[in-house]
Enzyme design. Structure first.
Site, PDB file in Angstrom:
ATOM      1  N   HIS A 396     -10.910  -5.902  -9.505  1.00  0.00           N
ATOM      2  CA  HIS A 396     -10.893  -4.567  -8.908  1.00  0.00           C
ATOM      3  C   HIS A 396      -9.492  -4.208  -8.408  1.00  0.00           C
ATOM      4  O   HIS A 396      -8.938  -3.165  -8.773  1.00  0.00           O
ATOM      5  CB  HIS A 396     -11.901  -4.537  -7.757  1.00  0.00           C
ATOM      6  CG  HIS A 396     -12.020  -3.213  -7.074  1.00  0.00           C
ATOM      7  ND1 HIS A 396     -13.056  -2.338  -7.309  1.00  0.00           N
ATOM      8  CD2 HIS A 396     -11.229  -2.606  -6.138  1.00  0.00           C
ATOM      9  CE1 HIS A 396     -12.900  -1.263  -6.567  1.00  0.00           C
ATOM     10  NE2 HIS A 396     -11.808  -1.399  -5.836  1.00  0.00           N
ATOM     11  N   GLU A 397      -8.921  -5.077  -7.581  1.00  0.00           N
ATOM     12  CA  GLU A 397      -7.599  -4.794  -7.019  1.00  0.00           C
ATOM     13  C   GLU A 397      -6.522  -4.801  -8.102  1.00  0.00           C
ATOM     14  O   GLU A 397      -5.549  -4.042  -8.036  1.00  0.00           O
ATOM     15  CB  GLU A 397      -7.257  -5.789  -5.912  1.00  0.00           C
ATOM     16  CG  GLU A 397      -8.236  -5.798  -4.733  1.00  0.00           C
ATOM     17  CD  GLU A 397      -8.423  -4.445  -4.080  1.00  0.00           C
ATOM     18  OE1 GLU A 397      -7.540  -3.571  -4.219  1.00  0.00           O
ATOM     19  OE2 GLU A 397      -9.482  -4.246  -3.437  1.00  0.00           O
ATOM     20  N   HIS A 400      -6.322  -1.368  -9.567  1.00  0.00           N
ATOM     21  CA  HIS A 400      -5.477  -0.473  -8.760  1.00  0.00           C
ATOM     22  C   HIS A 400      -3.996  -0.755  -9.010  1.00  0.00           C
ATOM     23  O   HIS A 400      -3.194   0.169  -9.197  1.00  0.00           O
ATOM     24  CB  HIS A 400      -5.768  -0.682  -7.271  1.00  0.00           C
ATOM     25  CG  HIS A 400      -7.035  -0.077  -6.790  1.00  0.00           C
ATOM     26  ND1 HIS A 400      -7.372   1.236  -7.012  1.00  0.00           N
ATOM     27  CD2 HIS A 400      -8.072  -0.606  -6.073  1.00  0.00           C
ATOM     28  CE1 HIS A 400      -8.554   1.500  -6.451  1.00  0.00           C
ATOM     29  NE2 HIS A 400      -8.992   0.393  -5.884  1.00  0.00           N
ATOM     30  N   HIS A 403      -2.753   0.398 -12.352  1.00  0.00           N
ATOM     31  CA  HIS A 403      -2.675   1.864 -12.318  1.00  0.00           C
ATOM     32  C   HIS A 403      -1.350   2.280 -11.670  1.00  0.00           C
ATOM     33  O   HIS A 403      -0.623   3.131 -12.204  1.00  0.00           O
ATOM     34  CB  HIS A 403      -3.862   2.414 -11.529  1.00  0.00           C
ATOM     35  CG  HIS A 403      -4.128   3.869 -11.744  1.00  0.00           C
ATOM     36  ND1 HIS A 403      -5.212   4.524 -11.194  1.00  0.00           N
ATOM     37  CD2 HIS A 403      -3.455   4.821 -12.439  1.00  0.00           C
ATOM     38  CE1 HIS A 403      -5.195   5.798 -11.549  1.00  0.00           C
ATOM     39  NE2 HIS A 403      -4.128   6.006 -12.291  1.00  0.00           N
TER      40      HIS A 403
END
Length: 604
Positions: A396-397, A400, A403
């Site tokens: 998940h991190e 980020h 991105h």
């Protein structure tokens, strides 16, 4: 006592191996280097004064001001990120607390020095602005300027704006009252967990109690927890009423048709997206009812209550991953994103040391990604090799961070920072790929069932539950806009309707559940939660598109990651291959939910 003993064993920051720490050299190589940059930045701020009163002089002057403002902001971002990350390493380190405080003080000075920009820009006559916007000097600033100038119909005169600005602290009173009541004044007794140990009930331990394998413990914790909300229901209802009235007041003052439309304006999201989300979830609620009945049967319960919906149906599977193994499995699962993506991520998580890996004394809890324009996109973890959820957190991190990595590499500073509406797409996209990878490689029926239930609970918690909250926000604001005060009875009545709808006819709704609307902090920051639901819906659709598509579908998604905020969020997602202005992405996510429930039924 065991938790206290474990906490004492955490190593001090000074004993953490460098290989397990993030390397912040891409920000600053030392505190001394930070101090030099900080001094220079503080001196820069006085430069705003030469632009005051001159923004309307020429396109060249306006462009020079925009460049200067971005340069000050960029330097501040780098300084603030370093101070924030150093503080997160050990929150008991007073030197870094002071560094962070000094940064915040000067950042406030910078905000004050630049506060004239927006109102002065708004005061430039429309004909002159139109002429400026055609000038070559402002070509790279057109989108940024348009995002400010589109607020012109909702910007008041100078004296009115001054009065509204003066209301800032006062407007936070409802939230402050709620926080003080729920965080400081509500007191709960000690209750026994499934091991017979006395544990003080509170916000954090309540979650742990709801995960207890003992139904009696879960029931006791639930009913005891809500006694405090029942005792203070009138005060908290008044605070929530005040918060909603604040939203309605500001929307009216700024000439928006409603509080909801005021909230959607920033991202240029039409009302149809919000309404379509709610309608699509409603349409697919029978699959949710089916899941709750499956859960009831799997747990061998006569009736299912809300306090039975958090405990895992299956105990956590024994699936240990060292850090290197976690990086490997995450990288393997993200193979559909191409060699460059997985290579750069693997480098970041190993040799480049983007991540601060393990717990240490004083370290900030949880996990986060912190990207900035001029440095690596850092990740804070408190990784535990025996917790499978931490592998998902890493994926998940990492979403980020990648991105941020792609946006910073492909956009100028003013367009690299992606907005909240799209922020959770890249992170939950990665979780979808990891889930698919782990399910495909599951070696036992129990392991596969555990992973499928994980996927179900993610959709249930992120799309279904957040949509119920979003619908409550819409209803509560519409009531106030129609002149109806939010009394305890009104809140209970409206929330009960939603509970009956979202949980279904065979679910036992305890009377206390009507008070749940009084304990949700997000309701004091209204019309935010729907973005969780749209974000995961988009991620599910895009992950399916990339894994079943070809080069074009991959390039479309990578272009989205590179887009930053160079377009409005709906346009970025549409270019990536998902149109959130249609009901299809949410319907597809809910169909996926139903398919997963069917797969789980076969395994239980």
């Amino acid at each position: 006592m065991s938790k206290i003993a474990a906490a004492k064993k955490l190593p001090p920051r000074s004993k953490v191996k460098p290989a397990d720490q993030w390397d912040l050299a891409s920000l600053f190589k030392s505190d001394a280097e930070w101090e030099k940059a900080f001094e220079k930045w503080e001196q820069q701020i006085a430069g705003y004064e030469k632009f005051r009163g001159h923004l309307g002089d020429s396109a060249e002057m306006l462009a020079a001001c925009m460049q200067f403002d971005a340069a000050v902001d960029r330097a501040g971002e780098r300084l603030g990120t370093y101070a924030f990350l150093k503080t997160a390493e050990d929150q008991g380190n007073s030197d870094y607390q002071r560094m962070k405080g000094r940064y915040q003080h000067v950042a406030t000075k910078a905000a004050e020095a630049s506060s004239f920009l927006r109102p002065e820009l708004m005061s430039i006559p429309q004909a002159k602005i139109d002429q400026f916007m055609r000038a070559r000097e402002l070509e790279e600033w057109r989108i940024a300027l348009d995002r400010v100038l589109r607020y012109r119909p909702h910007t008041l005169g100078q004296s009115e704006e001054h009065l509204i600005a003066m209301q800032g602290e006062m407007s936070e009173a409802s939230n402050q009252i709620f926080r003080q009541l729920t965080d400081a004044d509500l007191k709960w007794p000690m209750i026994r967990n499934e091991k017979g140990q006395l544990v003080e009930l509170g916000h954090s331990s309540y979650s742990a109690f709801l995960h207890s394998p003992s139904g009696a413990v879960r029931k006791k914790a639930f009913h005891t927890y809500y006694t405090q909300y029942d005792a203070h229901k009138n005060s908290i209802a008044a605070a929530l009423d005040g918060s909603v009235k604040r939203d309605v007041y500001y929307a009216k003052a700024r000439k928006y048709p409603s509080a909801l439309e005021a909230a959607l304006f920033h991202d240029r999201v039409p009302m149809s997206v919000y309404n379509s989300l709610i309608a699509s979830v409603h349409e697919n609620l029978p699959a949710v009812y089916r899941y709750y009945d499956l859960r009831r049967r799997a747990m061998k319960l006569r009736d299912i209550h809300h306090f039975d919906t958090y405990v895992p149906i299956f105990s956590d599977i024994d699936k240990r991953h060292t850090w290197d193994q976690a990086v490997k499995v995450v990288s393997e699962s993200l193979a559909p994103l191409g060699d460059e993506y997985t290579r750069e991520l693997a480098r970041g998580l190993t040799s480049a040391r983007w991540c601060d890996r393990y717990p240490n004394a004083g370290k900030q809890s949880g996990a986060f990604s912190s990207g900035s324009y001029d440095a690596e996109p850092y990740i804070l973890m408190n990784y535990q090799p025996d917790v499978l959820d931490h592998v998902f957190t890493l994926a998940h991190e990492a979403g980020h961070s990648m991105h941020s990595y792609y946006s910073a590499k492909n956009q100028p500073y003013q367009y690299y920072g992606y907005v909240i509406f799209v922020a959770e797409v890249a992170s939950t996209f990665n979780e979808q790929l990891l889930l698919k990878h782990l399910i495909a490689k599951a070696k036992t029926k129990k392991e596969k069932a555990y992973l499928i239930n994980h996927a179900i609970d993610e959709i249930r918690g992120t799309i279904i539950r957040q949509t119920m909250f979003a619908e409550f926000e819409k209803i509560s604001h519409a009531l106030v806009e129609g002149g109806e005060p939010l009394t305890v009875d009104t809140l209970r009545r409206e929330y009960r309707k939603l509970l009956d709808l979202y949980f279904g006819p065979d679910f036992v709704i305890d009377k206390e559940m009507e008070l749940e609307c009084l304990r949700i902090p997000h309701f004091y920051r209204a019309f935010y939660v729907y973005k969780y639901a749209t974000g995961l819906s988009a991620a599910i659709a895009l992950s399916e598109r990339v894994t079943t598509g070809g080069k074009k579908e991959l390039n479309d998604y990578l272009s989205f990651l590179k887009g930053g905020c160079s377009k409005y969020p709906l346009d970025l997602l549409r270019d990536a291959g998902v149109d959130m202005e249609t009901p299809e992405p949410v319907n597809a996510a809910m169909r996926r939910f139903g398919q997963l429930v069917g797969e789980l039924e076969e395994l239980v």
